[in-house]
Design an enzyme around this catalytic site. Structure first.
Site, PDB file in Angstrom:
ATOM      1  N   CYS A 138       1.923   6.294  -8.379  1.00 58.60           N
ATOM      2  CA  CYS A 138       1.225   6.565  -7.372  1.00 58.60           C
ATOM      3  C   CYS A 138       0.351   7.815  -7.510  1.00 58.60           C
ATOM      4  CB  CYS A 138       2.067   6.739  -5.975  1.00 58.60           C
ATOM      5  SG  CYS A 138       0.954   7.186  -4.707  1.00 58.60           S
ATOM      6  N   THR A 201      -2.842   1.839  -8.781  1.00 62.35           N
ATOM      7  CA  THR A 201      -4.041   2.168  -8.366  1.00 62.35           C
ATOM      8  C   THR A 201      -4.734   3.273  -9.514  1.00 62.35           C
ATOM      9  OG1 THR A 201      -3.448   3.785  -6.747  1.00 62.35           O
ATOM     10  CG2 THR A 201      -3.844   1.432  -6.115  1.00 62.35           C
ATOM     11  N   GLY A 251      -3.378  -6.286  -9.889  1.00 65.57           N
ATOM     12  CA  GLY A 251      -4.807  -5.609  -9.716  1.00 65.57           C
ATOM     13  C   GLY A 251      -5.906  -6.641  -9.581  1.00 65.57           C
ATOM     14  N   GLY A 273      -1.455  -7.927  -3.653  1.00 63.78           N
ATOM     15  CA  GLY A 273      -1.325  -6.918  -2.430  1.00 63.78           C
ATOM     16  C   GLY A 273      -2.578  -6.772  -1.942  1.00 63.78           C
TER      17      GLY A 273
END
Lengths: 313, 266
Positions: A138, A201, A251, A273
């Site tokens: 993260c 990310t 992704g 996601g």
């Protein structure tokens, strides 16, 4: 064709086995999306997901950051939610409820040192998780998250501590915010990880031009969605060439074609996601139907037949 | 234009509704038609971003009514005409303003605000509308003047008896419910809505309630506003839920999910 429209999302063609776990299809809910509550994970299972990763659970409870924590940008979203969670000691009920959905539940764990990581992972295994996903990636939490992933020595210690503590498979979610994700992946494999998840990310920010302020309260956040897909596909491709443990792609999986890119690059499964923001939970059915059609049309018989085909010269 | 990015907009008017509640009127351009019961995510750039129900919409203006309960609402309530906020939305499922013909709207405190919006649309389409306006005391009553201006019969209840019926809004509802209503809309504390729902179920009257929860994304991605045990998301499946669904939500009035996701008994 009727079989593919079943809402339980199971299909002999697209089912995959990963680290000894049977997934009815290769589309897994990504961590951080909806998975803070077991009751919502059940809905995701009903919508046809093949598996689900929970919200990241940490050693201590976390409140998360003040809103705004999510903002749409071109091609995706930025988020700095801050990993709010009740702490690993208070997550048993969510996992028990989530498992009632009938699909594998992978618990995401985060901590700041190997000892804490091992304790969190052991508890999650005890609660019934089918696998652990280590959040060492993260980009917006202090002293945790990608600050672990970016430190090879700490990463090695964390993976070793967890894999020696739990019996269930241990996946590591990698950060792209490093100079070599391949190095990161090799460290994990050598330390005993059972699979790699690529990617978390990209560290990013957006500024409001009327008020001159960064929009996220944390200023920096992680970029997700279609904007990062080509980076994620590249990471999966490189990892597939350099490690022998399974790679799971994530992704910008917005539709079945995006998913197929990941499989061709070498992913054995993908996580979904951000795309739920664009398509809702119907996305799982669409992905399943699309993949089945593709497999059939190309003359293959299962998802695993297409894994890694982009590497053939 | 990105749907989930705050647009900076200007406050053009302001009104004090009660000691706690302030309405801000905001200038918007080409704004979608808001369904009463929907909400917007409002960003006070010096503070946080919070969900607020829309209390009125006409031409290029929308109104939001803010209950002053914490640091961000304090800052919003003290903003002046000419200042700006960030806005995104409208989000969520609003009230059903078509299926009934004789509506009773039951609201408490600032919960009356989306109901005021609902009543103005109901009146425009020729429906019959009465209202129960409830609060802890007469200082906290709001929107009575809005209702009167629309020609709506209002029944007042205060918990301390300082005005109108002495008791809870749900008790007052029991006294007047046999007035021929076929649809009840409610917004306020969960125990109140739960009780009013029970009354409506018994009498086979249609019912909808508007819920609230701590929110982050506001559009169904983060899961922060999930209701147990059904897994409904207040931002996407709600905030308006019908009585049958509300009955299945055993946590309503009993427990809620905190900011960190822990479940706490109320």
């Amino acid at each position: 064709m009727e079989q593919s429209r079943r809402s339980d999302g199971a299909s002999p063609q697209t089912a995959v086995q990963l680290c000894g776990i049977e997934f009815p299809n290769p589309f897994i809910l990504a961590s951080g999306v909806l998975g803070i509550a077991g009751s919502v994970i059940r809905r995701v299972a009903d919508a046809g997901a093949g598996g689900a990763v929970t919200k990241t659970v940490s050693y201590e409870p976390r409140e998360g950051y003040d809103n705004p924590v999510v903002v749409e940008v071109d091609g995706g979203f930025l988020n700095a939610v801050g990993i709010p969670n009740p702490g690993f000691r208070h997550f048993r009920d969510e996992i028990v409820t989530a498992k009632l959905g009938g699909i594998p539940v992978i618990a995401s764990a985060m901590a700041k040192n190997p000892e804490e990581f091992a304790m969190v992972a052991a508890a999650l295994e005890d609660y019934g998780a089918n696998a652990i996903e280590l959040n060492v990636s993260c980009p917006h939490v202090d002293r945790m998250g990608d600050q672990v992933g970016q430190d090879s020595s700490l990463l090695k210690d964390v993976v070793q501590a967890v894999t020696s503590k739990v019996g269930i498979p241990v996946w590591v979610k990698l950060t792209p915010n490093v100079s070599s994700i391949v190095e990161e992946g090799i460290v994990c494999e050598e330390s005993g990880a059972d699979a790699l998840v690529a990617i978390n990310t990209l560290k990013a920010m957006t500024i409001d031009v009327d008020t001159f302020k960064p929009i996220l309260s944390n200023r920096f956040g992680g970029l997700s969605g279609p904007a990062i897909r080509t980076v994620a596909v590249r990471c999966v491709y490189e990892l597939y060439e350099n490690v022998s443990i399974p790679v799971i792609g994530v992704g910008g999986v917005t539709d079945w074609r995006a998913a197929v890119e990941f499989f061709l690059a070498g992913a054995q499964a993908v996580q979904v996601g951000t795309s739920i923001a664009y398509s809702g939970l119907d996305i799982f059915n669409d992905l399943n139907v699309g993949l089945q059609s593709f497999i059939r049309k190309k003359g293959f018989s299962s998802t695993s037949d297409i894994v890694g085909l982009a590497h053939k010269r | 234009m990105l749907k989930h990015k705050p647009q900076i907009v200007e406050i053009i008017d302001k009104r004090q509704e009660s000691v706690r509640v302030t309405t801000l009127y905001i200038s918007v351009d080409n704004y979608p038609t808001v369904v009463p019961g929907q909400f917007v995510m409002v960003w006070a750039p010096e503070a946080e971003e919070i969900p607020l129900a829309v209390s009125e919409q006409r031409e290029s203006v929308i109104a939001i009514s803010i209950d002053r309960v914490g640091p961000t609402t304090e800052i919003l309530c003290s903003k002046t005409v000419g200042e700006v906020v960030g806005l995104r939305g409208p989000y969520g499922r609003g009230f059903d303003l078509k299926s009934g013909s004789n509506y009773l709207l039951v609201g408490s405190g600032c919960g009356v605000s989306p109901l005021i919006f609902a009543s103005s649309r109901l009146k425009e389409s020729g429906k019959k509308v009465d209202m129960v306006i409830d609060a802890r005391s007469k200082e906290e009553l709001c929107f009575i003047d809005w209702a009167e201006k629309m020609g709506i019969s209002t029944f007042i209840s205060t918990h301390d008896g300082s005005m109108g019926f002495r008791g809870y809004g749900s008790e007052l509802v029991k006294e007047i419910i046999s007035g021929g209503y076929d649809f009840v809309l409610s917004c306020g504390p969960e125990p109140m809505m739960r009780e009013v729902n029970k009354t409506c179920i018994k009498l086979k009257i249609m019912f909808q309630s508007s819920l609230e929860r701590y929110m982050r994304c506001g559009f169904g991605l983060c899961g922060s506003c999930a209701i147990d045990p059904t897994g409904h998301l207040v931002c996407l499946d709600g905030p308006v839920f019908d009585g049958e669904t509300l009955s299945k939500m055993s946590s309503i009035g009993n427990s809620k999910r905190l900011r960190n996701g822990a479940v706490k008994k109320i």
